[in-house]
Design an enzyme around this catalytic site. Structure first.
Site, short mmCIF file in Angstrom:
data_model
loop_
_atom_site.label_atom_id
_atom_site.label_comp_id
_atom_site.label_asym_id
_atom_site.label_seq_id
_atom_site.Cartn_x
_atom_site.Cartn_y
_atom_site.Cartn_z
N GLU A 92 -34.98 -9.34 -9.85
CA GLU A 92 -34.37 -10.32 -8.95
C GLU A 92 -34.37 -11.70 -9.59
OE1 GLU A 92 -36.40 -8.32 -5.01
OE2 GLU A 92 -37.13 -10.22 -5.78
N CYS A 106 -35.29 -19.35 -10.06
CA CYS A 106 -36.55 -18.62 -10.08
C CYS A 106 -36.28 -17.32 -10.83
CB CYS A 106 -36.98 -18.38 -8.64
SG CYS A 106 -38.51 -17.50 -8.50
N CYS A 113 -44.99 -5.61 -11.56
CA CYS A 113 -46.13 -6.39 -12.07
C CYS A 113 -47.37 -5.52 -11.99
CB CYS A 113 -46.32 -7.65 -11.23
SG CYS A 113 -47.70 -8.67 -11.79
N CYS A 117 -51.53 -8.23 -6.69
CA CYS A 117 -52.00 -9.17 -5.66
C CYS A 117 -51.59 -8.60 -4.29
CB CYS A 117 -51.41 -10.56 -5.88
SG CYS A 117 -51.84 -11.23 -7.49
N CYS A 120 -48.28 -9.77 -2.22
CA CYS A 120 -47.05 -9.95 -2.98
C CYS A 120 -46.25 -8.65 -3.04
CB CYS A 120 -47.41 -10.42 -4.39
SG CYS A 120 -46.02 -10.46 -5.52
N GLU A 164 -45.61 -11.10 -14.32
CA GLU A 164 -46.58 -12.10 -14.79
C GLU A 164 -46.11 -12.59 -16.17
OE1 GLU A 164 -49.09 -13.94 -13.87
OE2 GLU A 164 -49.36 -14.60 -15.93
N SER A 196 -45.46 -19.95 -14.14
CA SER A 196 -46.49 -19.73 -13.13
C SER A 196 -47.31 -18.50 -13.53
CB SER A 196 -45.83 -19.49 -11.77
OG SER A 196 -46.79 -19.15 -10.80
N SER A 219 -51.59 -19.85 -9.93
CA SER A 219 -51.70 -19.31 -8.57
C SER A 219 -53.17 -19.14 -8.23
CB SER A 219 -50.97 -17.96 -8.49
OG SER A 219 -49.62 -18.13 -8.79
N ASN A 295 -44.11 -16.14 2.89
CA ASN A 295 -43.03 -15.32 3.44
C ASN A 295 -43.60 -13.95 3.71
OD1 ASN A 295 -40.57 -16.97 3.41
ND2 ASN A 295 -40.99 -17.06 1.23
N1 SAH Z 1 -47.09 -13.67 -11.55
C1 SAH Z 1 -46.95 -15.07 -11.49
C2 SAH Z 1 -45.54 -15.56 -11.21
C3 SAH Z 1 -44.75 -14.79 -10.20
S1 SAH Z 1 -45.29 -14.95 -8.53
C4 SAH Z 1 -47.94 -15.66 -10.49
O1 SAH Z 1 -48.55 -14.89 -9.76
O2 SAH Z 1 -48.11 -16.88 -10.50
C5 SAH Z 1 -44.84 -16.65 -8.17
C6 SAH Z 1 -45.60 -17.25 -7.01
O3 SAH Z 1 -45.16 -16.67 -5.77
C7 SAH Z 1 -47.10 -17.05 -7.09
O4 SAH Z 1 -47.76 -18.26 -6.77
C8 SAH Z 1 -47.32 -16.00 -6.03
O5 SAH Z 1 -48.64 -16.00 -5.57
C9 SAH Z 1 -46.31 -16.42 -4.98
N2 SAH Z 1 -45.96 -15.39 -3.98
C10 SAH Z 1 -45.93 -14.05 -4.14
N3 SAH Z 1 -45.55 -13.45 -2.99
C11 SAH Z 1 -45.35 -14.45 -2.09
C12 SAH Z 1 -44.95 -14.48 -0.72
N4 SAH Z 1 -44.67 -13.38 -0.07
N5 SAH Z 1 -44.85 -15.69 -0.11
C13 SAH Z 1 -45.11 -16.83 -0.81
N6 SAH Z 1 -45.48 -16.87 -2.10
C14 SAH Z 1 -45.60 -15.69 -2.72
FE1 SF4 Z 2 -47.87 -10.17 -10.02
FE2 SF4 Z 2 -47.68 -12.80 -9.47
FE3 SF4 Z 2 -47.13 -10.94 -7.57
FE4 SF4 Z 2 -49.65 -11.29 -8.38
S1 SF4 Z 2 -48.36 -12.81 -7.32
S2 SF4 Z 2 -48.62 -9.32 -8.10
S3 SF4 Z 2 -49.36 -11.73 -10.55
S4 SF4 Z 2 -46.02 -11.28 -9.46
#
Ligand code: SAH
Ligand code: SF4
Length: 356
Positions: A92, A106, A113, A117, A120, A164, A196, A219, A295
């Site tokens: 995406e 973005c 990934c 987390c 996510c 990541e 990030s 993060s 979200n």
């Molecule tokens: N893997 C990297 C970059 C991709 S995620 C990272 O984790 O930083 C980018 C950002 O979106 C991160 O800060 C992540 O924690 C956040 N994120 C993931 N899912 C989300 C959600 N549902 N609502 C808000 N932020 C979210």
């Molecule tokens: Fe991967 Fe970033 Fe989502 Fe964590 S927040 S699962 S590191 S994409």
């Protein structure tokens, strides 16, 4: 799965190799990028190349290694694409509209990934594969063309889509060079490009050595190890103290501050005690905190209520921290990381967050 899912990959290394093999000038590559930048869909549209050369290239694969499968436009102007890759996988990209004709992309760096987390959508998919430099850069070419069509300019890129970026740094660095260099690159200022990371400590050290002054966003999402480990398994490998030490070394070496990402989750990390703890661990002036509206993705987590968010922000500011709230954008098009792809697979999906 459609037949074009199986098309061979045709990224820059492959095209470059063919052109060299055929004795063509390296300038041909620049012509191809220029055509992609201005909306060419297929080899036939790259009219700056001779007909015969186009036909030869077409025999080896399509012009694009990344193809839009779905394009959604939000009421707030955010555009979200679901993009197909040569092997049938999907990623995406999201283009966010700002004032004065600026646009932020973005961008995804991996399919899925590995880091899992809990909050996510991408994390629930597991790891697919790394993207190539070209698959990352083509997301930016698509976005730059879209911005042009809107009479706007792609001014910022954030690596906050799927994946990541620190697990795929060679390809990410390659794509950043392409985004940054003058035409037919995209001429985007390095300071307007942000990587990030979940907190991959070796990657932070490597980024320190990268010659372009890109931004680092980390993060963090929790101010104590117990809470963070529950949300983000990576914390067991690199706990908060080690992570912030790496950030401080990065600041001291580069002279650039670090942006701390903190997604506010109801009843998980949004109490006044959490805010005070966060202010305490970040109190040395090297950090800027971005509070992120969550979200919801249909899982166990909910975003914090607005009054709780404002209180959290006020507490950080009172403690002398620089902080701001990043509003959710494109919720009606599931603009959050991984949401569109999981939706397309038929999983439950809520609103989607955008990451900038
Ligand atoms: N893997 C990297 C970059 C991709 S995620 C990272 O984790 O930083 C980018 C950002 O979106 C991160 O800060 C992540 O924690 C956040 N994120 C993931 N899912 C989300 C959600 N549902 N609502 C808000 N932020 C979210
Ligand atoms: Fe991967 Fe970033 Fe989502 Fe964590 S927040 S699962 S590191 S994409």
């Amino acid at each position: 799965m459609s037949s074009d899912c199986y098309r061979r990959r045709m990224d820059r290394d492959v095209i470059g190799g063919l052109l060299t093999q055929w004795g063509e000038s390296s300038y041909r590559m620049e012509q191809i990028i220029r055509a992609q930048r201005t909306g060419a869909q297929s080899w036939d549209d790259v009219t700056t190349l001779g007909k015969e050369l186009r036909a030869r290239l077409a025999e080896h694969g399509p012009l694009w290694s990344v193809t839009p499968r779905e394009r959604l436009v939000s009421v707030d102007g955010t555009v979200k694409w679901r993009l197909g890759l040569h092997d049938g996988r999907e990623i995406e990209a999201v283009l966010i509209a700002h004032a004065r004709g600026r646009r932020t992309l973005c961008v995804s760096s991996q399919v899925g990934c590995a880091l899992g987390c809990k909050f996510c959508s991408t994390g629930t998919m597991g790891f697919g594969r790394d993207l190539t430099t070209w698959e990352i850069f083509e997301q930016a070419l698509i976005a730059a063309h879209e911005a042009d069509q809107q009479g706007a300019r792609l001014s910022n890129v954030v690596f906050m889509g799927m994946g990541e970026p620190m697990h795929n740094l060679p390809a990410v660095f390659g794509a950043i060079h392409e985004m940054h260099r003058p035409a037919p690159g995209l001429g985007i200022s390095a300071r307007q490009i942000a990587i990030s990371t979940v907190g991959w400590v070796p990657g932070i050290a490597e980024l320190q050595e990268f010659p372009l002054p890109v931004r680092l966003a980390v993060s963090l999402h929790a101010a104590d190890d117990e809470t963070r480990s529950k949300m983000m398994p990576i914390n067991q490998r690199y706990p908060i103290y080690n992570l912030l030490s790496a950030c401080r070394r990065y600041c001291d070496t580069t002279g650039r501050r670090v942006f701390i990402e903190y997604v506010l989750l109801d009843g998980v990390n949004d109490s006044q005690a959490d805010a005070k703890r966060l202010a305490n661990i970040l109190r040395d002036g090297r950090f800027h905190v971005n509070l992120i509206e969550y979200n919801a993705t249909g899982g166990e987590f909910q975003g914090s209520r607005p009054e709780r968010r404002e209180l959290f922000l006020a507490t950080l500011e009172r403690a002398g921290l620089e902080a701001s709230v990043r509003r959710s954008r494109g919720a009606d098009v599931a603009a959050a990381c991984g949401q569109l792809v999981t939706a397309a697979r038929g999983k439950a999906v809520g609103k989607v967050p955008t990451a900038s």
